[in-house]
Motif scaffolding. Sequence first.
Motif, mmCIF file in Angstrom:
data_model
loop_
_atom_site.group_PDB
_atom_site.id
_atom_site.type_symbol
_atom_site.label_atom_id
_atom_site.label_comp_id
_atom_site.label_asym_id
_atom_site.label_seq_id
_atom_site.Cartn_x
_atom_site.Cartn_y
_atom_site.Cartn_z
ATOM 1 N N THR A 60 -2.941 3.961 -6.771
ATOM 2 C CA THR A 60 -3.283 5.380 -6.727
ATOM 3 C C THR A 60 -2.172 6.209 -7.363
ATOM 4 O O THR A 60 -0.999 6.093 -6.980
ATOM 5 C CB THR A 60 -3.522 5.839 -5.283
ATOM 6 N N ILE A 90 -3.841 5.276 4.521
ATOM 7 C CA ILE A 90 -3.220 4.597 3.381
ATOM 8 C C ILE A 90 -4.085 4.718 2.136
ATOM 9 O O ILE A 90 -5.273 5.030 2.213
ATOM 10 C CB ILE A 90 -2.977 3.099 3.692
ATOM 11 N N THR A 91 -3.462 4.431 0.997
ATOM 12 C CA THR A 91 -4.159 4.346 -0.276
ATOM 13 C C THR A 91 -3.549 3.192 -1.074
ATOM 14 O O THR A 91 -2.482 2.675 -0.731
ATOM 15 C CB THR A 91 -4.079 5.674 -1.052
ATOM 16 N N SER A 92 -4.239 2.791 -2.121
ATOM 17 C CA SER A 92 -3.782 1.659 -2.932
ATOM 18 C C SER A 92 -2.451 1.952 -3.617
ATOM 19 O O SER A 92 -2.113 3.109 -3.906
ATOM 20 C CB SER A 92 -4.849 1.353 -3.993
ATOM 21 N N LEU A 93 -1.712 0.897 -3.910
ATOM 22 C CA LEU A 93 -0.505 1.045 -4.731
ATOM 23 C C LEU A 93 -0.845 1.579 -6.110
ATOM 24 O O LEU A 93 0.004 2.153 -6.788
ATOM 25 C CB LEU A 93 0.213 -0.305 -4.869
ATOM 26 N N SER A 129 0.280 9.332 -8.468
ATOM 27 C CA SER A 129 1.025 10.269 -7.622
ATOM 28 C C SER A 129 0.301 11.602 -7.467
ATOM 29 O O SER A 129 0.338 12.211 -6.394
ATOM 30 C CB SER A 129 2.425 10.493 -8.198
ATOM 31 N N THR A 148 6.165 9.074 6.560
ATOM 32 C CA THR A 148 6.803 8.105 5.673
ATOM 33 C C THR A 148 6.885 6.759 6.389
ATOM 34 O O THR A 148 6.790 6.692 7.625
ATOM 35 C CB THR A 148 8.225 8.549 5.303
ATOM 36 N N VAL A 177 -0.244 7.607 3.142
ATOM 37 C CA VAL A 177 -0.666 8.980 2.853
ATOM 38 C C VAL A 177 -0.186 9.916 3.958
ATOM 39 O O VAL A 177 0.368 10.976 3.691
ATOM 40 C CB VAL A 177 -2.203 9.061 2.718
ATOM 41 N N LEU A 188 -2.427 11.101 -4.923
ATOM 42 C CA LEU A 188 -1.834 11.048 -3.590
ATOM 43 C C LEU A 188 -1.519 12.463 -3.094
ATOM 44 O O LEU A 188 -1.791 12.796 -1.931
ATOM 45 C CB LEU A 188 -0.559 10.199 -3.621
ATOM 46 N N ARG A 209 -3.203 14.381 0.234
ATOM 47 C CA ARG A 209 -2.431 14.991 1.311
ATOM 48 C C ARG A 209 -2.799 16.465 1.502
ATOM 49 O O ARG A 209 -2.912 16.949 2.636
ATOM 50 C CB ARG A 209 -0.935 14.832 1.030
ATOM 51 N N VAL A 253 0.863 -1.179 0.000
ATOM 52 C CA VAL A 253 0.000 0.000 0.000
ATOM 53 C C VAL A 253 0.904 1.235 0.000
ATOM 54 O O VAL A 253 2.109 1.135 0.219
ATOM 55 C CB VAL A 253 -0.937 0.049 1.232
ATOM 56 N N GLN A 254 0.300 2.399 -0.225
ATOM 57 C CA GLN A 254 1.028 3.659 -0.113
ATOM 58 C C GLN A 254 0.574 4.376 1.159
ATOM 59 O O GLN A 254 -0.618 4.416 1.474
ATOM 60 C CB GLN A 254 0.740 4.563 -1.310
#
Length: 271
Positions: free
Chosen positions: A212, A207-210, A214, A249, A77, A217, A221, A74-75
């Motif tokens: 998503t 978090i957000t999906s991989l 840039s 991070t 956020v 994202l 934020r 995941v990414q």
Amino acid sequence: MQAAMPMYFPPQAALQAFWAALATLLRADPRMVAADIPEVLTQAADCHVQWLEPDLLLSQACGYPLVTQLAGRVQLVGTFAYDAPGAEGTDCRSQLICRASDPRSSLEAFAGSTLAFNDTISQSGYNALRALVSRSATPRPFFAHTVMTGAHYRSIEAVRSGQADMAAVDAVSWALWQQDQQRDQTGRAAELRVFGQTDTYPGLPLITSLQTASEVLAALRQALQRIASDPAFAAVRAPLRITGFKATTPADYQRCLDMQALAFAAGLHTL
């Protein structure tokens, strides 16, 4: 797309109002023009499954799964800051709770007792407490019995009802539970007390999906930063006790792995 905030339990109306305001900000951002922003938050049957959905726009996860089962999947956020005893900026502590009638005042005094915890993958309910217990000189096993409840509010009720003697509860969950009990004048808030707390760790990650993009994202934020700080949104964030936002991070969550390593080095894998 899907959006969820499944980790705390304020009134659902307040949660949906917060999302409605955030969704309005996102829809006004040209970077989100192609995004299918949901009207309401999704209440998934299993948040662990939802966290890995490819269409996940935003969800609230837990720091320990973030650095273990979700690592690289995941990414991140960012992280909210909260107004609650035990919350320090975007950091948090677990509050150690027991019944108000229980005279014990230290963790060591609860050796041989019954622990209620929400899940073994929980940072606040398990990993942080396990690290604290690992530093105790009390012979293992520390607890005579453990009860897995599935949620912080169930752990709180297990202690209140006498099913368990203590629990480690995320500071924001504890503050929201107390807020709810005091608003409804149940008297239950007075039946429990805090007798200690764990070391600090990063609060719940957003978090957000991989999948998503840039630019999406970045828009997330920016919108989260605004809704967490702009006075125009004070009324929608106040019931959730949100006071700020930081684009954190994965390195900020290293402390969760450090707590695991501390416990494992002491031979403590399970409570």
